[in-house]
Structure formats: structure tokens, C-alpha cells
Design a protein around this motif. Structure first.
Motif, PDB file in Angstrom:
ATOM      1  N   GLY A 346     -40.399  45.109  -6.876  1.00  0.00           N
ATOM      2  CA  GLY A 346     -39.805  46.015  -5.912  1.00  0.00           C
ATOM      3  C   GLY A 346     -40.377  45.913  -4.509  1.00  0.00           C
ATOM      4  O   GLY A 346     -40.263  46.863  -3.724  1.00  0.00           O
ATOM      5  N   LYS A 347     -40.970  44.772  -4.164  1.00  0.00           N
ATOM      6  CA  LYS A 347     -41.558  44.594  -2.837  1.00  0.00           C
ATOM      7  C   LYS A 347     -40.678  43.748  -1.913  1.00  0.00           C
ATOM      8  O   LYS A 347     -41.005  43.568  -0.739  1.00  0.00           O
ATOM      9  CB  LYS A 347     -42.941  43.942  -2.966  1.00  0.00           C
ATOM     10  N   ARG A 348     -39.598  43.214  -2.442  1.00  0.00           N
ATOM     11  CA  ARG A 348     -38.661  42.432  -1.629  1.00  0.00           C
ATOM     12  C   ARG A 348     -37.248  42.688  -2.152  1.00  0.00           C
ATOM     13  O   ARG A 348     -37.051  42.957  -3.330  1.00  0.00           O
ATOM     14  CB  ARG A 348     -39.016  40.945  -1.668  1.00  0.00           C
ATOM     15  N   LEU A 349     -36.263  42.600  -1.255  1.00  0.00           N
ATOM     16  CA  LEU A 349     -34.876  42.957  -1.578  1.00  0.00           C
ATOM     17  C   LEU A 349     -34.836  44.392  -2.117  1.00  0.00           C
ATOM     18  O   LEU A 349     -34.195  44.687  -3.145  1.00  0.00           O
ATOM     19  CB  LEU A 349     -34.277  41.974  -2.593  1.00  0.00           C
ATOM     20  N   CYS A 350     -35.545  45.237  -1.405  1.00  0.00           N
ATOM     21  CA  CYS A 350     -35.666  46.630  -1.843  1.00  0.00           C
ATOM     22  C   CYS A 350     -35.169  47.599  -0.772  1.00  0.00           C
ATOM     23  O   CYS A 350     -35.595  48.764  -0.727  1.00  0.00           O
ATOM     24  CB  CYS A 350     -37.128  46.942  -2.194  1.00  0.00           C
ATOM     25  N   GLY A 351     -34.265  47.108   0.104  1.00  0.00           N
ATOM     26  CA  GLY A 351     -33.759  47.941   1.192  1.00  0.00           C
ATOM     27  C   GLY A 351     -32.671  48.899   0.747  1.00  0.00           C
ATOM     28  O   GLY A 351     -32.466  49.147  -0.453  1.00  0.00           O
TER      29      GLY A 351
END
Length: 498
Positions: A346-351
Motif C-alpha cells: 500500500g505504499k504505491r498506487l495508493c492514491g
């Protein structure tokens, strides 16, 4: 032979009709009564029209005139033009009148080649081309009016761009990135005449090696350098670019991501899409005797290394993984990457999520082909029986058009930086990933500089020809439902082709 004689005539400003003419007899490949192969039997006619001694002395005069211009333009680095080669030219000129006509022709050719060799070894380097398709060009701005190259000023810039595939503005920017390090630690890099290799020439040598893919020997001949010097300069450039240019390859910030999503949606309607992923092979020729050679043997029976890249709509690389053997499957390379771990945690592509027409939501994701697993943040096309539905087949076409940016980016990367194209001869497998990284950085720099040269390039059809499409059956259930929601959303909107 005829071309060399025409060059001599051009130097003398004599018409072609006044010089000796050379004919090549076209035979059937059989030997005549004299035992010679008729295909290569050359005859020289009317050799009395011009004195061979005059021709050779005129060539020597041209050499002296060039040398004099050097002395006037660059007295600091000027050296006397002496040596056995120049003495041999005059000796040939003196002896030419006492030998048979055909021998004289070969003596002229030999002397002419000696003159070129003297220019190559003794006169100031003008960054010469390594084959007949390259021209002499003055790369540095301060020297552009100091020496006479083979190109007129109006043609020099065009030739520069055709050789390096970047504009002069981009070249100057790349030089500025490494300038401080090269000036602080200049090293002992000199041309054969003892002149230090300036900053711009060092960058030009490294870029030529990366952009042409030519061997170290050919690049060395092009610049009048030993191949080991070319290797050292190229590797030094790679190390400095790793240090100074990494800011050109980064994951988008919030503002950039908003723009990226908008551009992807304009392609074929995919909402909240953040990138496209693809993989390419870098072919290598390895020694079979090496114990580790089998590790690099891929499924198409080639030795190769993988490059996996995530690309934005402008074909700019946003994340890359390289160094893995070519036999690894695309899905495994992805799962072994830091990018995969960050997405899973959940640290990337989590916008922000986007609400679709039916009220469902879709989070940030990237698109990839069927060689990748179907994940909540990685949407792949439908396969198998799903394609019996025409609307799902249409979804695949829209999906393909969206992820094509990754394929085009990898194609352009290999077209511009040909050291990655073709088959690399026994590369250092520890250094190769770093070379690939720098080529990706250079690719992004060209885009960031809005270089018009990239728009003039004609791209081939595929970056990975000869490799079959992979299929990964792994599919997350949540991701399957998300893909169905996107399929229904696009079907209802009926986005026309852009």
C-alpha cells in the motif's frame, strides 16, 4: 581504386577526364591465359596525362597547408609535421617515374592512404567518423570556427544530430551534468598527439558508443583513440550519469500523476490509469565455456538479460528493473521487484479512487499484457473463452491501445541507444545493468528537454522480435471484479478511437 584516384584528382582540381581511368572487367570468375581472375583484372589507361610525381607532391602540399592552418589556429597544441610516413610519401614521389604504369597507380593509392594516416595521427582530432557513412565534425562550440572539417557550417549541425540522435541543446545539457566531476578529476585521457581530451569530446565518445552500438575498436578508430581509452571514458560517463542524472527517472508526484491519468484516459478511456508495463530482452553473445552461461539462456535459445519498465503516456520511464536472466518469466521479474512489494504494502498506487457510472470505485492501477498476473493494481486483458464476447474483445483492443506506449518507449530506447539492440559481445554482466539504467536516463532526458529529434525517428514494429507472448494464469478475484467493472464502464461510454 577508381574512387581513390578521383579523390586525388579532386585535390588537384583536375577533371576526371585528365586523370588515369581505371576499368574493372566483368568476367565469369574464371582465370584467363595469364592465370589472373578476370573479375578483378584492372587496367590503367592514359597514365601519361598527368605526372604521378605531380599528383603526389600536390597531395603533400595539401597536407602541409592543412598543417599550417593548424599552427595558426591552435599554436598551443601544434607539433612539427615530421616522421617516416611523410618522408615515405616524398620518396614514392621521387621514384614513381621509374616504375611501370600499373605500379604507379598502386603507389599513388598507397601514398594517398599514408597522407590520410598522417592527418589521423598527427593533426588535431576533429572527431572523425569511423566509416564512410560518418563525416568529420567539430563538436565543441569554441572550436567550430578554428578547424576546417569535411562539412560546411550549415551542414555540421545536421550531421551532429544524425550521428548522435540528439540536438545540440540536449548534448550541452548532458555535458553540464558531468562537467563538475570531469573538471575536478580530469584523469589522464589524451589524444595520440598528446592533446588532452576535452569535456565535450569525452561526452561525445561515450554517447557515440551508447548510441551506435559499434565496437570499441570502431569507436576508437572514429576518434583516433585506443579502444581501451574508449572503454574507460564510456564507463566513467556511465558512473557520472548514475550519480548526476537519477532525478530524471522517478515515480510521479501528485501533480504529475494527475496529468498522467488525464493523458491515459484520453487515449481510450481508461480512468485512473497510472502507467503501462512491458518487458524486453537485451541479447548477449557469451562464451560457452563460462560456468554461468547457462543461467542466461532464455526460452528462445538466446543469451539475454531482461529490462522491465513502467512508462507514462509521454513514453517516459517511471520505474525500471534490470539485471535478471532472460529465461525468467515476466511475472516472476515483477514479483521480485521493489515496485511489487511497495504496491502490495500500500505504499504505491495508493492514491484517490475514482467512482464509475455504476457507483463502483476503481483505485490507481497500471496496465500490462497477458504475461503479467491480474492484480487489483495491474489490469491485464481477457484471455481464453472470455474473448467469445465481442464487447470483451473490444475491451482488449482498447486495453492494447492504452498499453502501447510502453512498447513504443522500449522500441525507441533500443532505436536511439543501439548498444542495447542487436547482440552484445560478451558484456560484463555486472556492468550491463548500469549501462541499461544510463540509457534509460538518457531516454528520459531527451523527453524532458523536448528534443525534436525524437519525433523524426522512424520506429520498428517491435522491440522484442523473435520472442513469443507469455501467458500468466494468476488472477486475483478482487482484480477480476475490478476488470469487469472497467469493461462495463468502457462499454457504456463507447469511447471512439483517438
Amino acid at each position: 581504386m577508381a574512387r581513390v584516384l578521383e579523390k586525388v584528382a579532386e585535390v588537384l582540381r583536375v577533371s576526371k577526364d585528365d586523370t588515369s581511368t581505371v576499368e574493372k572487367r566483368k568476367g565469369d570468375g574464371t582465370k584467363g591465359d595469364s592465370g589472373r581472375d578476370d573479375r578483378w583484372h584492372g587496367t590503367v589507361k592514359d597514365c601519361h596525362c598527368v605526372s604521378w610525381t605531380t599528383i603526389l607532391c600536390a597531395c603533400k602540399s595539401c597536407l602541409d597547408a592543412y598543417h599550417q592552418r593548424w599552427a595558426e589556429a591552435d599554436p598551443k597544441h601544434w607539433k612539427p609535421l615530421t616522421g617516416k610516413r611523410t618522408e615515405r610519401i616524398l620518396f614514392i614521389a621521387q621514384q614513381a617515374s621509374d616504375v611501370p604504369e600499373v605500379s604507379r597507380a598502386f603507389m599513388v593509392i598507397y601514398a594517398f592512404m599514408l597522407i590520410l594516416d598522417v592527418l589521423h595521427r598527427s593533426c588535431p582530432p576533429l572527431v572523425q567518423g569511423c566509416s564512410s557513412s560518418y563525416m568529420t565534425v567539430n563538436w565543441t562550440t569554441e572550436n567550430e570556427s578554428a578547424h576546417d572539417g569535411h562539412l560546411s557550417p550549415s551542414k555540421g549541425l545536421h550531421n551532429f544530430e544524425s550521428i548522435f540522435k540528439i540536438s545540440r541543446n540536449t548534448f550541452d545539457y548532458i555535458c553540464s551534468l558531468v562537467k563538475e566531476d570531469i573538471i575536478d578529476k580530469p584523469g589522464s585521457y589524451n589524444y595520440p598527439n598528446g592533446r588532452p581530451i576535452p569535456l565535450n569530446d569525452q561526452v561525445a565518445i561515450a554517447l557515440r558508443r551508447l548510441s551506435s552500438g559499434d565496437s570499441l575498436l570502431n569507436i576508437g578508430d572514429a576518434f583516433g583513440l585506443n579502444h581501451s581509452t574508449v572503454s574507460q571514458l564510456t564507463w566513467r560517463f556511465v558512473e557520472l550519469m548514475e550519480k548526476r542524472a537519477l532525478h530524471h527517472l522517478h515515480w510521479p508526484n501528485e501533480e504529475e500523476m494527475t496529468d498522467i491519468k488525464s493523458k491515459f484516459e484520453k487515449i481510450r478511456g481508461f480512468p485512473n490509469c497510472c502507467g503501462a508495463i512491458d518487458t524486453t530482452h537485451i541479447a548477449m553473445c557469451l562464451a560457452l565455456a563460462e560456468p554461468t552461461t547457462k543461467v542466461w539462456f532464455d526460452r528462445e535459445r538466446n543469451h539475454s538479460m531482461l529490462l522491465q519498465a513502467i512508462v507514462d503516456p509521454d513514453m517516459k520511464f517511471r520505474d525500471i528493473v534490470t539485471g535478471w536472466p532472460g529465461k525468467m518469466r515476466d511475472s516472476l521479474v515483477l514479483e521480485s521487484s521493489t515496485f511489487f512489494q511497495m504496491c502490495e504494502n500500500g505504499k504505491r498506487l495508493c492514491g484517490k479512487k475514482v467512482e464509475l457510472l455504476d457507483g463502483s470505485e476503481v483505485g490507481e492501477y497500471i496496465v500490462g499484457d497477458s504475461g503479467f498476473p491480474l492484480l487489483p493494481w495491474l489490469i491485464t486483458p481477457y484471455t481464453g473463452k472470455d474473448l467469445e464476447d465481442d464487447s470483451k474483445a473490444e475491451f482488449n483492443r482498447q486495453h492494447f491501445a492504452t498499453r502501447m506506449v510502453a512498447q513504443r518507449a522500449l522500441t525507441r530506447l533500443k532505436e536511439m541507444w543501439k548498444i542495447m539492440d542487436g547482440v552484445m559481445w560478451r558484456p560484463d554482466k555486472h556492468k550491463l545493468p548500469r549501462i541499461v539504467l544510463v540509457c534509460c536516463l538518457l531516454h528520459n532526458i531527451v523527453i524532458d528537454m523536448e528534443d525534436d529529434i525524437q519525433d523524426e525517428m522512424t520506429l520498428s514494429l517491435h522491440h522484442d522480435s523473435g520472442y513469443r507472448q507469455q501467458f500468466c494464469e494468476s488472477a486475483d478475484k478482487t482484480a477480476s471484479a475490478l476488470r469487469d467493472n472497467l469493461w462495463l464502464y468502457l462499454s457504456e461510454r463507447q469511447i471512439p478511437p483517438s
